[in-house]
Design an enzyme around this catalytic site. Structure first.
Site, PDB file in Angstrom:
ATOM      1  N   LYS A  35      -1.026  16.391 -17.107  1.00 24.66           N
ATOM      2  CA  LYS A  35      -0.515  16.162 -15.758  1.00 24.66           C
ATOM      3  C   LYS A  35      -1.602  16.410 -14.723  1.00 24.66           C
ATOM      4  O   LYS A  35      -1.780  15.623 -13.782  1.00 24.66           O
ATOM      5  CB  LYS A  35       0.670  17.099 -15.475  1.00 24.66           C
ATOM      6  CG  LYS A  35       1.288  16.860 -14.092  1.00 24.66           C
ATOM      7  CD  LYS A  35       2.210  17.984 -13.661  1.00 24.66           C
ATOM      8  CE  LYS A  35       1.418  19.092 -13.006  1.00 24.66           C
ATOM      9  NZ  LYS A  35       2.231  19.944 -12.114  1.00 24.66           N
ATOM     10  N   ASN A  36      -2.358  17.485 -14.899  1.00 32.04           N
ATOM     11  CA  ASN A  36      -3.364  17.853 -13.908  1.00 32.04           C
ATOM     12  C   ASN A  36      -4.554  16.894 -13.890  1.00 32.04           C
ATOM     13  O   ASN A  36      -5.371  16.938 -12.973  1.00 32.04           O
ATOM     14  CB  ASN A  36      -3.853  19.279 -14.151  1.00 32.04           C
ATOM     15  CG  ASN A  36      -2.789  20.310 -13.817  1.00 32.04           C
ATOM     16  OD1 ASN A  36      -1.814  20.002 -13.123  1.00 32.04           O
ATOM     17  ND2 ASN A  36      -2.947  21.524 -14.318  1.00 32.04           N
TER      18      ASN A  36
ATOM     19  N   CYS B 204       4.912  24.244  -5.778  1.00 33.23           N
ATOM     20  CA  CYS B 204       5.447  25.515  -6.269  1.00 33.23           C
ATOM     21  C   CYS B 204       5.165  26.650  -5.287  1.00 33.23           C
ATOM     22  O   CYS B 204       4.101  26.712  -4.672  1.00 33.23           O
ATOM     23  CB  CYS B 204       4.809  25.878  -7.615  1.00 33.23           C
ATOM     24  SG  CYS B 204       5.513  25.003  -9.013  1.00 33.23           S
TER      25      CYS B 204
ATOM     26  N   ASP C  13      -2.408  28.866 -15.355  1.00 36.24           N
ATOM     27  CA  ASP C  13      -1.249  28.080 -15.773  1.00 36.24           C
ATOM     28  C   ASP C  13      -0.725  28.472 -17.148  1.00 36.24           C
ATOM     29  O   ASP C  13       0.289  27.935 -17.596  1.00 36.24           O
ATOM     30  CB  ASP C  13      -1.584  26.584 -15.757  1.00 36.24           C
ATOM     31  CG  ASP C  13      -1.533  25.994 -14.359  1.00 36.24           C
ATOM     32  OD1 ASP C  13      -1.102  26.698 -13.430  1.00 36.24           O
ATOM     33  OD2 ASP C  13      -1.922  24.820 -14.190  1.00 36.24           O
TER      34      ASP C  13
ATOM     35  N   ARG D 216      -2.190  28.949  -0.875  1.00 36.67           N
ATOM     36  CA  ARG D 216      -3.062  27.834  -1.241  1.00 36.67           C
ATOM     37  C   ARG D 216      -3.386  26.933  -0.049  1.00 36.67           C
ATOM     38  O   ARG D 216      -2.967  25.790   0.026  1.00 36.67           O
ATOM     39  CB  ARG D 216      -2.428  27.020  -2.375  1.00 36.67           C
ATOM     40  CG  ARG D 216      -2.213  27.844  -3.620  1.00 36.67           C
ATOM     41  CD  ARG D 216      -1.876  26.976  -4.813  1.00 36.67           C
ATOM     42  NE  ARG D 216      -0.524  26.471  -4.745  1.00 36.67           N
ATOM     43  CZ  ARG D 216       0.007  25.646  -5.639  1.00 36.67           C
ATOM     44  NH1 ARG D 216      -0.719  25.230  -6.649  1.00 36.67           N
ATOM     45  NH2 ARG D 216       1.242  25.230  -5.534  1.00 36.67           N
TER      46      ARG D 216
ATOM     47  N   ARG E  63       8.907  18.808 -14.263  1.00 38.05           N
ATOM     48  CA  ARG E  63       7.729  18.466 -13.468  1.00 38.05           C
ATOM     49  C   ARG E  63       6.462  18.461 -14.320  1.00 38.05           C
ATOM     50  O   ARG E  63       5.506  17.761 -13.989  1.00 38.05           O
ATOM     51  CB  ARG E  63       7.553  19.467 -12.323  1.00 38.05           C
ATOM     52  CG  ARG E  63       8.581  19.349 -11.209  1.00 38.05           C
ATOM     53  CD  ARG E  63       8.231  20.300 -10.058  1.00 38.05           C
ATOM     54  NE  ARG E  63       6.826  20.141  -9.686  1.00 38.05           N
ATOM     55  CZ  ARG E  63       5.970  21.135  -9.523  1.00 38.05           C
ATOM     56  NH1 ARG E  63       6.355  22.383  -9.712  1.00 38.05           N
ATOM     57  NH2 ARG E  63       4.712  20.898  -9.180  1.00 38.05           N
TER      58      ARG E  63
END
Length: 429
Positions: free
Chosen positions: A22-23, A126, A316, A131, A408
């Site tokens: 995903k990233n 999230c 993560d 951030r 997600r």
């Protein structure tokens, strides 16, 4: 609202195909804005975040089409997607779209580079820390953009185009590195990006941009050199395997016991997590199919972990590793150095019988012999899957609610685990 129900105590046996990352997929999709030709991406995962980004890109004028599966292809294999941004019809990324996913803010780089303007809502995502986007803004200003913050939007202009420059990031930010690298591909002259993030997903984006005609060196290291070109072309690129999904399923096997091959996994991207999992009692070997994970017969040992930028232990995987440590023999410590609010899973793990205390950014975990199933609630993407990992080993039934967080970032999680024998199912409200 759907829930996931798990009956624990069943070892995992079999194989799990690892999805595209995903990233990596998200910035690769955003890179389609840099060209008026077709960008074809293979191994794109079926995730809520990916689907949301399709909507955002469509708002800018990107046409998306999906290629069909080949005969005999695993139904859990990734999809192939064609993205064509022949004309950018709107340079505004509105709040109602961007607020749902932080990575969508990254469209500001390609829009500004190709169109000379962008108006992008400040991001959401999230709730695991503030951030801020200061690094993005200052980096784009260094490339010659005029940027103002107006009513919750970042309004950027570079009518005469971006100009290469030397940029040193105050912190090795993955998002800022993605965004500035994409923007610099169409800037005039050379850009040197110092203190860049080194994650494999950044190297993957760099390889795709090079296939599109960009001139980039050093991607995946702390110093990236980009020589701007007048235009980029279409290309075909396969999304790298998801190292976070790989680590998550490896930790699930270590927790539940068993013997599972993670098909297509790349151990090269997980050196630190594999080192710690081996110390905790997992047997991990690299095969020609991917990675084989087995739990030895001596139980789980307490091991300390501290998150760090790549190649350190990834934030993560912090929640998932903590779930494993709840069953460790002895006391372990998990320290979070990346985000200031990423221990929301602790209270939910405690509902399963875990003994965890917090002191600032360090969690102390006293291993217990047995976790007990209970109703728990997901609070964010990675926290939600830590509850699944704990539930696989807990006695009795665990029910995880608010699993839209899971959707997600984890493609068909219950199908992948159930085909290895896990007693897990999705239950509709």
């Amino acid at each position: 609202m759907d829930r996931i129900r798990i009956t624990g105590g069943v070892p995992l046996e079999g194989s799990i195909p690892i999805s595209g990352a995903k990233n990596a997929a998200l910035p690769l999709m955003i890179a389609s804005l840099l060209t008026d030709e077709t960008l074809t991406l293979d191994n794109v995962p079926r995730l809520a975040d990916v689907q949301q980004l399709f909507h955002i890109l469509a708002n800018h004028g990107v046409d998306t089409s999906f290629q069909g599966k080949r005969t005999g292809q695993d139904q859990l294999a990734g999809q192939t997607v064609d993205l064509l941004a022949r004309a950018i019809v709107d340079t505004t990324a509105p709040y109602d779209l961007v607020s749902k996913m932080r990575a969508s803010f990254w469209v500001i780089g390609p829009l500004l580079a190709r169109m000379g303007e962008a108006r992008v809502s400040l991001p959401g995502g999230c709730a695991i820390g503030t951030r801020p986007v200061d690094f993005f803004i200052e980096g784009l200003r260094a490339l010659g953009a005029n940027i103002e913050i107006e009513a919750g939007y970042v309004v950027a202009q570079a009518r005469a185009g971006l100009i290469g420059n030397r940029i040193r990031l105050p912190k090795a930010s993955v998002g800022a590195t993605h965004t500035l690298m994409m923007a610099a591909t169409l800037a005039r002259g050379e850009t040197v990006l110092e203190n860049a993030a080194c994650e494999p997903e950044i190297a993957d984006l760099g390889e795709c941009l090079i296939a599109m005609g960009a001139k980039i060196e050093g991607h995946g290291t702390s110093t990236i050199f980009i020589e701007g070109v007048p235009r980029l072309r279409g290309a075909r690129h396969a999304v790298m395997p998801d190292r976070i999904e790989t680590g998550t399923y490896a930790l699930a096997v270590a927790m539940a016991g068993g013997d599972v091959t993670l098909e297509g996994a790349s151990a090269d991207h997980l050196e630190k997590p594999i080192e710690l999992m081996r110390q905790a009692g997992a047997d991990i070997t690299v095969t020609n199919r991917g990675m084989r994970v087995r739990r030895n017969g001596h139980g789980i040992y307490a091991v300390d972990a501290e998150t760090a930028p790549y190649p350190g232990f990834p934030t993560d995987l912090q929640a998932q590793f903590m779930a494993l440590m709840t069953a460790g023999k002895g006391t372990s410590h998990v320290t979070e150095t990346i985000f200031e609010n990423r221990f929301m899973h602790v209270q939910e793990l405690a509902r399963l019988g875990a003994k965890i205390s917090l002191n600032g950014q360090t969690a102390t975990i006293e291993g217990v012999k047995t976790l007990k199933g209970a109703p728990v609630m997901a609070t964010d993407l990675r926290a939600s899957v830590s509850l699944v990992i704990a539930g696989l080993a807990a006695e009795g039934e665990t029910e995880v609610s608010r699993i839209y967080h899971l959707d997600r970032g984890f493609e068909r999680l219950e199908q992948k685990l159930s085909r290895c024998g896990a007693q897990i199912e999705r239950v509709s409200a």
